[in-house]
Design a protein around this motif. Structure first.
Motif, PDB file in Angstrom:
ATOM      1  N   VAL A  99       1.897   2.144  -3.438  1.00 48.04           N
ATOM      2  CA  VAL A  99       0.817   2.759  -4.223  1.00 48.04           C
ATOM      3  C   VAL A  99       0.711   4.243  -3.875  1.00 48.04           C
ATOM      4  N   VAL A 100       0.717   4.545  -2.570  1.00 54.93           N
ATOM      5  CA  VAL A 100       0.623   5.946  -2.134  1.00 54.93           C
ATOM      6  C   VAL A 100       1.786   6.751  -2.705  1.00 54.93           C
ATOM      7  N   ALA A 101       2.981   6.181  -2.666  1.00 56.35           N
ATOM      8  CA  ALA A 101       4.160   6.894  -3.172  1.00 56.35           C
ATOM      9  C   ALA A 101       4.043   7.146  -4.676  1.00 56.35           C
ATOM     10  N   ALA A 102       3.523   6.173  -5.404  1.00 59.09           N
ATOM     11  CA  ALA A 102       3.400   6.341  -6.858  1.00 59.09           C
ATOM     12  C   ALA A 102       2.372   7.427  -7.186  1.00 59.09           C
ATOM     13  N   LEU A 103       1.261   7.452  -6.437  1.00 62.69           N
ATOM     14  CA  LEU A 103       0.267   8.501  -6.674  1.00 62.69           C
ATOM     15  C   LEU A 103       0.867   9.873  -6.371  1.00 62.69           C
ATOM     16  N   ALA A 104       1.676   9.942  -5.317  1.00 66.33           N
ATOM     17  CA  ALA A 104       2.319  11.218  -4.985  1.00 66.33           C
ATOM     18  C   ALA A 104       3.278  11.638  -6.086  1.00 66.33           C
ATOM     19  N   ARG A 105       3.985  10.663  -6.660  1.00 67.24           N
ATOM     20  CA  ARG A 105       4.900  11.004  -7.758  1.00 67.24           C
ATOM     21  C   ARG A 105       4.134  11.486  -8.982  1.00 67.24           C
ATOM     22  N   ALA A 106       2.963  10.889  -9.230  1.00 63.35           N
ATOM     23  CA  ALA A 106       2.151  11.347 -10.362  1.00 63.35           C
ATOM     24  C   ALA A 106       1.715  12.794 -10.150  1.00 63.35           C
ATOM     25  N   GLU A 107       1.341  13.116  -8.921  1.00 69.14           N
ATOM     26  CA  GLU A 107       0.944  14.500  -8.629  1.00 69.14           C
ATOM     27  C   GLU A 107       2.127  15.447  -8.758  1.00 69.14           C
ATOM     28  N   ALA A 144       0.826  -1.209   0.000  1.00 68.97           N
ATOM     29  CA  ALA A 144       0.000   0.000   0.000  1.00 68.97           C
ATOM     30  C   ALA A 144       0.865   1.266   0.000  1.00 68.97           C
ATOM     31  N   GLU A 145       1.990   1.211   0.719  1.00 67.85           N
ATOM     32  CA  GLU A 145       2.872   2.381   0.761  1.00 67.85           C
ATOM     33  C   GLU A 145       3.415   2.698  -0.632  1.00 67.85           C
TER      34      GLU A 145
END
Lengths: 152, 174
Positions: free
Chosen positions: A117-125, A114-115
């Motif tokens: 996934v959160v990190a990848a979404l943050a990188r996309a932002e 899960a961490e």
């Protein structure tokens, strides 16, 4: 549309699940179709090369071997190509599509946990300067058993 | 339903599919220091536990003439969504069907499905059929046709520190 003959169609439609987990699976298919093993391998390789077959392999139940989510962004129309390319370049993104909506860029993120996934979404932002909507799976009502092809 | 590091490595090695050769599981195992029998046993165990949901030919719709595809989303009252999801999943043209959270005010929809067709009209007719079959004709919905495909693949490679953890996933909204 790729030029396909009847044998290609039977290969595409008849072996989306239950490929035998035995030493010579392509020989088993060949036996079913009345072909030589080498012919099955040649055809599957050609279909994969042409893009009709993504792979011969496993479809894994979501959130077992890793964690994933569906994400969406509202991208200004004049930035769609640029942002789509930035998101698609992230290694955790395995699907990325434009869709006709105010939220016009949709992508699937998969990571080890899960961490991740959160990190990848943050990188996309961070890469795009745009907020991401995180829409994780809560319940699944249909199991992916393949895609029934209709040729006409 | 956790997987072991060894199983994850096996799924990673399989991310691009089986090698197309007479003994594909021997070739797959060789990359990981496994025998053919060990690779097959591990895959059978993953299948028997339901981690591997299906094993076979994974097709790409677009290349096979299914040029139109839509994600159809529905705003179903929470108390009714599970029954609606099961009914929608049973409609013949629905290939995937999920519940996901609303994100108000941006996103009011909690039920998602995918419908593929050879053209937009065919998809829209299938949406109507599915809506009636599932009792969702009066429920707010939107049809999000797909446009440009920026990426479609079955595998994601995790950080290198994990040794290339990868797997394929059926959550794709493709």
């Amino acid at each position: 549309m790729l030029p396909l003959d009847d044998t290609d169609r039977r290969l595409l439609d008849g072996f989306q699940r239950d490929l035998p987990l035995e030493p010579r699976p392509f020989a088993a298919i060949a036996g079913d179709l009345g072909l030589a093993e080498a012919e099955v391998i040649r055809r599957l390789a050609a279909l994969q090369e042409a893009g009709a077959v993504s792979r011969v392999g496993a479809v894994v139940r979501p959130n077992t071997a890793g964690r994933s989510t569906l994400a969406a962004m509202a991208v200004p129309e004049d930035r769609l190509g640029e942002v789509g390319a930035l998101v698609a370049a992230l290694p955790e993104v395995n699907h990325c599509y434009e869709r006709e909506h105010r939220l016009n860029l949709w992508f699937v993120v998969t990571a080890a946990d899960a961490e991740g996934v959160v990190a990848a979404l943050a990188r996309a932002e961070a890469a795009t300067g745009l907020p991401v909507l995180d829409l994780p799976l809560e319940a699944e009502y249909r199991i992916d058993l393949g895609f029934p092809l209709r040729w006409t | 339903m956790d997987v072991t590091p060894g199983e994850r490595a096996l799924l990673a090695a399989l991310a691009d599919g089986l090698p197309l050769e007479p003994h594909p599981f021997a070739a797959l195992g060789e990359r990981l220091g496994l025998t053919e029998a060990q690779a097959l046993d591990a895959l059978r165990a993953l299948r028997d536990r339901g981690v591997v949901r299906r094993f076979g030919v994974v097709v790409r719709h677009h290349e096979l003439g299914y040029r139109a595809n839509a994600m159809v989303v529905w705003d179903v009252p929470d108390a009714a969504v599970d029954a609606a999801g099961r009914a929608l999943a049973a409609a013949p043209d629905v290939t995937l069907c999920y519940r996901r959270p609303r994100r108000l005010p941006d996103w009011p929809y909690n039920l998602f499905c995918m419908i593929h067709g050879r053209g937009r009209d065919a998809v829209l007719r299938a949406v109507e059929r599915a809506a009636y079959a599932a009792g969702l004709a009066a429920v707010p919905r939107e049809v999000l046709f797909s446009g440009k495909r920026f990426k479609q693949r079955g595998a994601v490679f995790g950080p290198a520190r994990t040794g290339g953890a990868a797997w394929t996933n059926s959550t794709a909204a493709s």
